[in-house]
Design an enzyme around this catalytic site. Structure first.
Site, short mmCIF file in Angstrom:
data_model
loop_
_atom_site.label_atom_id
_atom_site.label_comp_id
_atom_site.label_asym_id
_atom_site.label_seq_id
_atom_site.Cartn_x
_atom_site.Cartn_y
_atom_site.Cartn_z
N ASP A 111 -6.94 3.33 -2.52
CA ASP A 111 -7.67 3.82 -1.34
C ASP A 111 -8.53 5.04 -1.62
O ASP A 111 -9.08 5.65 -0.69
CB ASP A 111 -6.68 4.08 -0.19
CG ASP A 111 -6.18 2.77 0.41
OD1 ASP A 111 -6.98 1.81 0.45
OD2 ASP A 111 -5.02 2.69 0.81
N ASP A 171 -7.49 -5.03 2.06
CA ASP A 171 -8.06 -3.73 2.42
C ASP A 171 -9.02 -3.21 1.34
O ASP A 171 -9.92 -2.42 1.62
CB ASP A 171 -6.96 -2.67 2.61
CG ASP A 171 -5.71 -3.20 3.30
OD1 ASP A 171 -5.40 -4.38 3.13
OD2 ASP A 171 -5.04 -2.41 3.98
#
Ligand code: GLY
Length: 380
Positions: A111, A171
């Site tokens: 991320d 994601d």
């Protein structure tokens, strides 16, 4: 790549007739977002809001979650919108914190794309600050270290030498733009090559034949061959987590913007139809798309992300009817969020209520989630 079904968009005619979301509606909603930032900036100068609120309140904490850039990103959006230095000053201060995290903090996550695109890349793009650019390139290098040659993907979570974590997740579509950007800025083609390979691995494996997505997908660490899909935040391994599908709705056109890979938009049309066909009456999905009615919690953040994805896709599609449908769907979702999902008039330091972080872990259920606030503001 396996054959993936293209569902017709069941509410196409309804979406085509949605009245346009007006400039006035957007200005009013953005004024509320900026008001919330004005109220909270002092608390979130040296601390970052936690990922989800508790009873509508975000506590502050260190820069140690995957979500710490979303507040910074809102400050940059507010600065771009208003030109006010107050937003810029706090956001610039955050860059120091993101540099510190890069050098000494928790970077064991893919991320890094969310974290550094919305902070340091935004800082560089909006002000030309060369130091912010260098920090962002350093972050792209940290993401590159998560590359797995066997299977050709970026490992999502955990220590890079842990075979139990040999997986990627949907994601990550949102983390690839940091690499495309770094490729363009530095002229080093390896960033882009790996991002494109990760995109291909994702398209080949994470999509099911019905155009829904697995949340996470394991590869075999010995052979690099596909192993199995598994959920982490969805209802079950074979259901479709609403935010995961939204990450695909937004992430695929983002990749297309850099790669011009026609397959990304072909698949995008399919995952988007799957998503739109499972929205309840007010166009804000339940936390998993297995639910289409009833009393399960909604995930407002999924709708905000999907609205951004539809707006992004409209830039690239040529079919007028599809553009109209996507515009109407994005406007319908945004209007529903603006009218019925914000914290306006409530005691809260968040913006968008009724989000869900991780229902199976009973974490952040029916709360504000900081990326919901961010993507709502970005969509506006
Ligand atoms: N990227 C983690 C989540 O969407 O909850």
């Amino acid at each position: 790549m396996k054959h993936i079904v293209q569902e017709p968009i069941l509410q196409a005619e309804i979406f085509q007739k949605v009245p346009a979301f007006t400039r006035q509606e957007a200005e009013d909603a953005l004024a509320f977002c900026c008001k919330r930032l004005d109220e909270t900036m002092d608390s979130f100068t040296d601390q970052f809001p936690r990922s989800s609120s508790e009873n509508g309140w975000y506590a502050g904490g260190a820069n140690d979650e995957w979500t710490c850039s979303f507040y910074t990103g809102m400050l940059w959006l507010a600065y771009a919108l208003t030109g006010k230095d107050s937003y810029r000053r706090v956001a610039e201060h955050h860059t120091e914190n993101f540099e510190d995290r890069l050098r000494h903090g928790d970077m064991d996550t893919h991320d890094i794309g969310f974290l550094y695109s919305l902070s340091c890349v935004a800082h560089y793009k909006l002000t030309g600050d060369g130091h912010a650019k260098d920090v962002a390139v350093g972050a792209a290098d940290a993401l590159m270290r998560r590359w797995k040659e066997k299977g050709e993907f970026f490992q999502a979570w955990g220590r890079i030498d842990d075979p139990a974590n040999y997986r990627f997740i949907i994601d990550c579509m949102m983390n690839l733009p940091l690499l495309y950007w770094a490729g363009e800025e530095t002229g080093n083609a390896l960033y882009t090559e790996r991002a494109k390979k990760h995109l291909k691995t994702t398209l080949d494996n994470i999509l099911r034949e019905d155009a829904s997505t697995f949340h996470t997908f394991f590869m075999d660490p010995e052979t690099g061959l596909p192993h199995h899909g598994e959920t982490h935040q969805g209802y079950s391994d074979d259901s479709c987590w609403a935010r995961g599908q939204a990450w695909a709705v937004y992430g695929l056109p983002l990749s297309f913007g850099y790669t011009k890979d026609a397959l990304a938009m072909e698949v995008h049309e399919k995952v988007t139809a799957y998503y739109l066909n499972r929205l309840p009456q007010d166009f804000v999905p339940y936390w998993d798309l297995i639910f289409t009615s009833g009393t399960q919690p909604r995930d407002s953040s999924s709708a905000a992300i999907a609205a951004c994805g539809l707006d992004e896709a409209i830039k690239y599609i040529e079919r007028e009817d599809l553009k109209q449908i996507y515009t109407g769907a994005a406007d319908a979702m945004l209007r529903s969020l603006a009218q019925d999902y914000t914290t306006a008039g409530q005691k809260s330091n968040g913006i968008l209520q009724h989000g869900v972080y991780a229902k199976p872990a009973n974490r952040g259920v029916d709360e504000c989630v900081i990326w919901g606030d961010y993507y709502y503001m970005e969509a506006l």
